[in-house]
Design an enzyme around this catalytic site. Sequence first.
Site, PDB file in Angstrom:
ATOM      1  N   TYR A 162      26.613  48.954  -5.619  1.00  0.00           N
ATOM      2  CA  TYR A 162      25.986  48.043  -6.583  1.00  0.00           C
ATOM      3  C   TYR A 162      26.975  47.674  -7.698  1.00  0.00           C
ATOM      4  CZ  TYR A 162      22.335  46.724 -10.074  1.00  0.00           C
ATOM      5  OH  TYR A 162      21.553  46.091 -11.007  1.00  0.00           O
ATOM      6  N   LYS A 166      28.165  43.952  -8.582  1.00  0.00           N
ATOM      7  CA  LYS A 166      27.808  43.423  -9.893  1.00  0.00           C
ATOM      8  C   LYS A 166      29.031  42.963 -10.688  1.00  0.00           C
ATOM      9  CE  LYS A 166      23.373  43.288 -10.325  1.00  0.00           C
ATOM     10  NZ  LYS A 166      22.757  41.963 -10.145  1.00  0.00           N
TER      11      LYS A 166
END
Length: 736
Positions: A162, A166
């Site tokens: 993640y 991101k």
Amino acid sequence: MSLSFEGRVVLVTGAGGGLGREYALAFAERGASVIVNDLGADTKGGGKSSAAADKVVEEIRAKGGKAVANYDSVEDGEKLIQTALDSFGRIDVLVNNAGILRDRSFARTSDLDWDLIQRVHLRGSFLVTRAAWNHMKNQKFGRIIMTTSAAGIYGNFGQANYSAAKLGLLGLANTLAIEGRKYNIYCNTVAPVAGSRLTETVMPPDLVAALKPEYVAPLVLWLCHEQCQENGGLFEVGAGWIGKLRWERTRGHTVRQKNKAVTPEAVRDHWDKICDFTDATRPASTQESLQSMMSVLSQVESDEVDANPTAAAASAAGGSTVNPALAVGQKVSTSTFSFNHIECILYALGVGMSTKDPDHLRFLYENHSDFSCLPTFGVIPAQAVLMDGGLSSVPGLDGNLTRVLHGEHYLELYKPLPTSGTLRSEATVADVLDKGSGAVLLLDVNTYSGDELVCFNQFSVFVVGAGGFGGKRTSEKAKATVPPPDRAPDAVVIDSTTRDQAALYRLSGDWNPLHIDPSFAAMGGFKTPILHGLCSFGFAARHVLKQFAGNDPSRFKAIKVRFVKPVLPGQSLQTEMWKEGNRVHLQCKVKETDVVVLAGAYVDLHGASDAPPESLTQGGSLQSELVFAEIGRRIESVGSELVRKVNAVFGWEITKDGKTTAQWTIDLKNGSGSLHRGPGGGKADVTISVSDEDFMEVVQGKLNPQKAFFSGKLKIRGNIMLSQKLEVILKDHAKL
Ligand code: NAI
């Protein structure tokens, strides 16, 4: 005025719940037509349902808003945009918000965990944005939001996949901001914190309830409004607080030395400095980031001697070792320097000469009958030796010589400089002094035209950190500075440098970026690029030349200065001068700050008796010029008094080898008196014809004017009785 989105078409991805839903409601409330996209998946990306998007669309419509649902995955980017076009005919705003989580400790992260996260967040945002891009470009309006996360910015345990996706979104946004700017497409990135189904597993329930998504939406709306000009920004937002982030960089440290490999040891040894955030900089673009590195590149390659006393910090690198036993007497490489009138004129402009002053024309115009090269141009061929980087190859001067300051300079001319030609300069390490905190290298540079010695330069170079080797502190080879007499200066000249003085001066060969590149200057601790020390030196020397030698370069013998403080381009230089025989002591200050910048300085002029023979034939220069210059100044100060005493116009014809070489008119009859070059014509009451040599004899009191007349050395036409008043005119010049 409230911010309206009337007429705007807004697509919010993942708007079936959480933050996306809040954005969709807020945009619709302010008049936007909203495409509510949501796949209706679970938090891990599994499943599919139209319920989530439908519910939000209903909510909007119930309040009288305009909305349509879209149930495609962001991985089908085109379809989302097609819904916008089909429903509302355009796309103005895109909020990339959809997201899932597949948290795992890194070791347990599977290919699927990795891929799914990249696909939904990074690839999904890419695909939807690409589908919208040309529409925005064609209509010259677009606002795009990327959604990152604190996990991406700072890292977070169990979120490697993640975090990577991101922060990838921030990189995407940074470039879209650049590419979109000219089409009025702005792209910003938000890192929200809000209670949602994504955070309810990691946050306590009361925090989830407290951190409302509605506290985040206003930032997104502002960033997407046509009034907002923010582009490429990164914001953290939550709990009703909003902050902006940027990059910060240490001043860093140059670990490379010319002609040497960069070693891991050098990195280790300077680690503290590399990581020291004191006075950190904030590069905001790739260009700004690279700029300082480029500066270092040219600094390391080209620069061993910095023509300024305060430049150390700009290239600070330690580890200097100087071994006087090996170094003293070593020849530094020989260099040749070819030039013509262009270099001479460029240099004259560089040290502030201007056509505003008619006296300067002889240094600025190659067709002027007395076209000459400024004496201090003599530093230019000499500095070439040091710029070529010969120093580091000299035995005993191993180690880092980039951290050097040009502390003092001495220049002596043996004949007036030619205005073109090829000069050869040979540099020798004359001596090495131990000043404790550093070593001083005395570099003697002899410059030749053919076999003839034209000039001599001595650079006193301070090598920071290279002292303490137990050497001597002084040297008989050093040309010493001399303090000025303890009285008010005899003459003061104030001259302003221009904003572009350093930009102009550097074209004469000192390419140190410190004098032109703001970011490089900042690294050296200066607010703006600083003037070259040798440029102020040139200003001061020509002030003396004008004040005490009638701008006659053949009267110049030598100059010595100590560089004390830097001058900023645009500041005014105040040169204070004291005449003591043939020596003119001087000191230079910045007028605006009263700070001394050149100290212990002096210019030696050729006096009447020791003028080299060349000076009489070169460029029509005569010894008597200096005397007339002085007479001119005297008339300026006590002209009225002289007019009262003398009340006559004197014409002068100065001869050399029987030919009239110069003519002067001293008017002590009209106004408060004047001096000008040229014949007195009908105006002159008396005209005196004398050779340059005899004139000087008279001036020095060695030859009585009456005797000179009777012996035929001095010829007088017109009112012969006025010759008795000659002494009034010439009397104060006996000391010349
Ligand atoms: P959420 O889970 O409430 O909302 C995300 C929505 O995206 C869901 O409705 C989901 O169905 C939808 N979605 C998932 N995959 C999709 C796909 N392939 N295509 C279309 N829709 C899809 O989560 P939340 O908290 O509202 O998150 C919104 C965004 O904010 C996410 O990108 C998340 O990573 C980010 N974020 C949220 C934080 C928070 O504190 N809530 C913290 C940092 C970032």
